[in-house]
Design an enzyme around this catalytic site. Structure first.
Site, short mmCIF file in Angstrom:
data_model
loop_
_atom_site.label_atom_id
_atom_site.label_comp_id
_atom_site.label_asym_id
_atom_site.label_seq_id
_atom_site.Cartn_x
_atom_site.Cartn_y
_atom_site.Cartn_z
N LYS A 285 -23.28 11.85 -4.09
CA LYS A 285 -22.02 12.45 -4.35
C LYS A 285 -22.46 13.94 -5.05
O LYS A 285 -23.43 13.98 -5.45
CB LYS A 285 -21.14 11.68 -5.73
N GLU A 371 -6.55 -4.07 -9.01
CA GLU A 371 -5.25 -4.24 -10.05
C GLU A 371 -4.48 -5.59 -9.80
O GLU A 371 -4.33 -5.80 -11.06
CB GLU A 371 -4.17 -3.17 -9.60
N ARG A 399 0.62 -1.89 -7.04
CA ARG A 399 -0.16 -2.83 -6.22
C ARG A 399 -0.30 -4.08 -6.66
O ARG A 399 -0.77 -5.16 -5.95
CB ARG A 399 -1.55 -2.06 -5.84
#
Length: 642
Positions: A285, A371, A399
């Site tokens: 990253k 979730e 979700r």
């Protein structure tokens, strides 16, 4: 704005078709220029930075090798897609990212043919790519589907559900695992690159296919056993046994920043008859921009920043954010009660759970992008006597709706839902707006649904939720800073289902839920100045309603207006249902509901979004005046109630 970078080679590339005209030796320069352009653009607009910088070489290699847009490239989540947008005809608009009328910060079908599938939530790419690949297979049309999924997204069960069904797509499906912060890869170097090229080559795959045909002459059991032996041997050398078990041919790991490694492997994958294939690519990253490499978390999503120093623009000092107020309030509750714990789904910083974890590391749980698991995990904790707070953004809680219904509500378990980013969210746009939580929660039996009007109310509601053991309870609050009210030293336990009168009047009643209360009070000032005495109520609860207060307001005022920052089906619908059930509308009372419009609003500054939604003070005044049938002079028209 800093001077634009010098990008002579990138200037010649408008689309991937131009890119594919370059020589392989030119791709390194192109990638370097693309990285500079990405840093410059995000420095101007703000947005997601680290993830995009990590896939610059991968983006170049995919578009160079595959025939996009005929081959369908699907980015998981989409926050790493800025380099992709620059290479696919949108460079001239790249400095409008996340601005009103500008480019989306994510992939978006309506924006470009190179965005075949929109994404801003995670873990959808493999399922979607499988759909594209299977459709091509069924129609016998050319074209592969390439899903690029970050390792964070691999923590969600949906990715594995898709991989478990991917074998039917055959060689039309390619999954690229962008491994950028997980320790799942062995060291990457020349040997692993050589092995990746070897096992993806046509020579190796041809020998493998020949061996498979020969072993079919033996018994089915022997054939299967020899195939497993080859798979496990290759897995021990290269890794990837898990993916092989799910039906993928695994290639990797390879250095995602080394174009000399990427290009030949992707060529082999493109031309292979083997499939589906998973290519394991290791990236960093923030690659190539020192501040982002040193602090990947701080440069994942950024404000505008100075490209030279990396210093991000700081917001002017002001009230604390709702998120930080919630975190501080939850910590205070946990200090009084050792059964309180906090759960988040890969968003500890975004929800304030990171601060809670610093104080109570054993009672804080980041379950990853999962979730569904977070909610049922919280239900299990609650059933065993703990007091869990499930801190999840409104848009992400969608979700886990089945788990909210089946595992929490039906069993009436006291899970506390702290719903951050409720309402409109500005630059993240429709995919992250918290528009639906009141509608989808207040319809459930056993649920208590609260909405904070300001940060002081949020403190009281956090305490109320902590003390509520008789069933599930939710508190919602928006993104951004509070109103600046003084925070209470000692929180109050609110009476469930009881609102409050903030301002007394006689003719007009404004029933507010959430942080539109400030706009309701501004509207009341304007209405009072027009001679329309106005009551403003902060209902606090969407469920259960304060029926006594609502009944009083509806029967003693000429006009009642409900105001909420949520979709149809929320507070207004519940008030109308109550009024209808009790016959209150038979007396000619004018009731109007104000809510978010029935559309997905694009990104913009929050105040402009609320203007578009018609939820500011002027809109409230206009709604009241129309209900009273006023003319432009502010005089009640003939026939209207006096």
């Amino acid at each position: 704005m800093a001077d634009l970078p010098q990008t002579p080679l990138l200037d010649t590339v408008r689309t991937p078709e131009d890119l594919r005209k370059l020589k392989p030796a030119q791709l390194r320069q192109l990638a370097d220029e693309l990285r500079q352009e990405t840093v410059s653009a995000v420095g101007t607009t703000g947005g997601h930075l680290g993830s995009g910088l990590g896939v610059v070489e991968l983006t170049v290699a995919i578009h160079y090798i595959f025939n996009t847009p005929g081959d369908r490239l699907i980015w998981d989540v989409g926050h790493q897609c800025y380099p992709h947008k620059i290479l696919t005809g949108r460079r001239d608009r790249i400095r409008t990212l996340r601005q009103g009328g500008g480019l989306s910060g994510f992939t978006k079908r309506s924006e470009s043919e190179y965005d075949p599938f929109g994404a801003a939530h995670s873990s959808t790419s493999i399922s979607a790519a499988l759909g594209f690949a299977t459709a091509n297979k069924l129609a016998d049309t050319p074209g592969k589907a390439i899903a690029v999924i970050g390792d964070g997204a691999m923590s969600a069960g949906m990715a594995y559900e898709a991989m478990n069904n991917a074998e039917a797509a055959g060689n039309r499906l390619v999954v690229i695992l962008n491994d950028n912060d997980m320790s799942i890869a062995p060291p990457v170097g020349g040997l692993s690159a050589y092995l990746a090229r070897l096992i993806s080559s046509s020579e190796y795959l041809g020998l493998r296919s020949l061996a498979s045909r020969i072993t079919r002459k033996f018994s089915r059991r022997v054939h299967k056993g020899l195939g497993k032996a080859e798979e496990y041997t290759r897995g021990m050398v290269t890794g990837g046994t898990l993916f092989e078990e799910l039906g993928f041919y695994y290639v990797g790991p390879i250095d995602g920043h080394n174009l000399d490694h990427l290009i030949p492997v992707l060529e082999n994958v493109r031309d292979s008859e083997q499939g589906p294939i998973l290519v394991h690519v290791v990236t960093t990253k923030g690659k190539g921009y020192a501040p982002a490499e040193k602090a990947a978390d701080k440069y994942h999503g950024v404000q505008k920043f100075d490209v030279i120093t990396g210093a991000q623009a700081k917001a002017p000092p002001g009230p604390p954010s709702y998120t930080s107020v919630f975190a501080k309030a939850l910590i205070a509750e946990a200090e009084r009660d050792d059964t309180i714990c906090a759960i988040t789904a890969a968003m500890p910083g975004g929800t304030g759970v990171d601060k809670f974890e610093q104080k109570f590391p054993d009672r804080a749980f980041d379950v990853g992008i999962a979730e569904q698991h977070a909610v049922t995990f919280a239900a299990g904790l609650a059933a065993q006597g703990m007091r869990p707070f499930c801190a999840i953004y409104s848009t992400f809680l969608q979700r886990a709706y089945d788990q909210v219904v089946h595992d929490v509500a039906i069993q009436n378990l006291p899970v506390r839902f702290a719903i951050d980013r409720a309402g409109l969210v500005g630059a993240d746009g429709a995919t992250h707006a918290g528009s639906f939580d009141v509608t989808y929660l207040a319809t459930l039996p056993n649920f208590v649904v609260m909405a904070a009007a300001d940060e002081a109310e949020l403190v009281h509601m956090t305490h109320t939720a902590a003390m509520h053991d008789s069933g599930p309870i939710a508190l919602r609050y928006p993104r951004g800073s509070g109103t600046g009210v003084e925070l209470p030293e000692t929180p109050q336990r609110l009476e469930i289902g009881k609102g409050r009168i903030v301002r007394e009047g006689k003719k007009v009643a404004i029933l507010s839920l959430g942080t539109r209360l400030g706009e309701a009070l501004k509207a009341a000032d304007t209405l009072d100045a027009k001679g329309l005495s106005t009551t403003v109520a902060d209902l606090r609860f969407a469920k259960p309603l304060d029926e006594a207060l609502i009944r009083k307001l509806l029967t003693t005022h000429e006009v009642a207006v409900t105001v909420e920052e949520g979709a149809v089906g929320g507070l207004g619908a519940h008030v109308l249902t109550m009024a209808s059930d009790e016959g209150l509308t038979d007396a000619g009372l004018r009731i109007r509901t104000m809510r978010l419009p029935d559309l997905f609003q694009d990104q913009d500054k929050p105040d402009k979004q609320y203007d578009e939604a018609g939820l500011n003070a002027d809109n409230i005044v206009e709604t009241v005046l129309k209900a009273l049938r006023h003319n432009d002079a502010g005089v009640v028209e003939e026939g209207a109630r006096a």
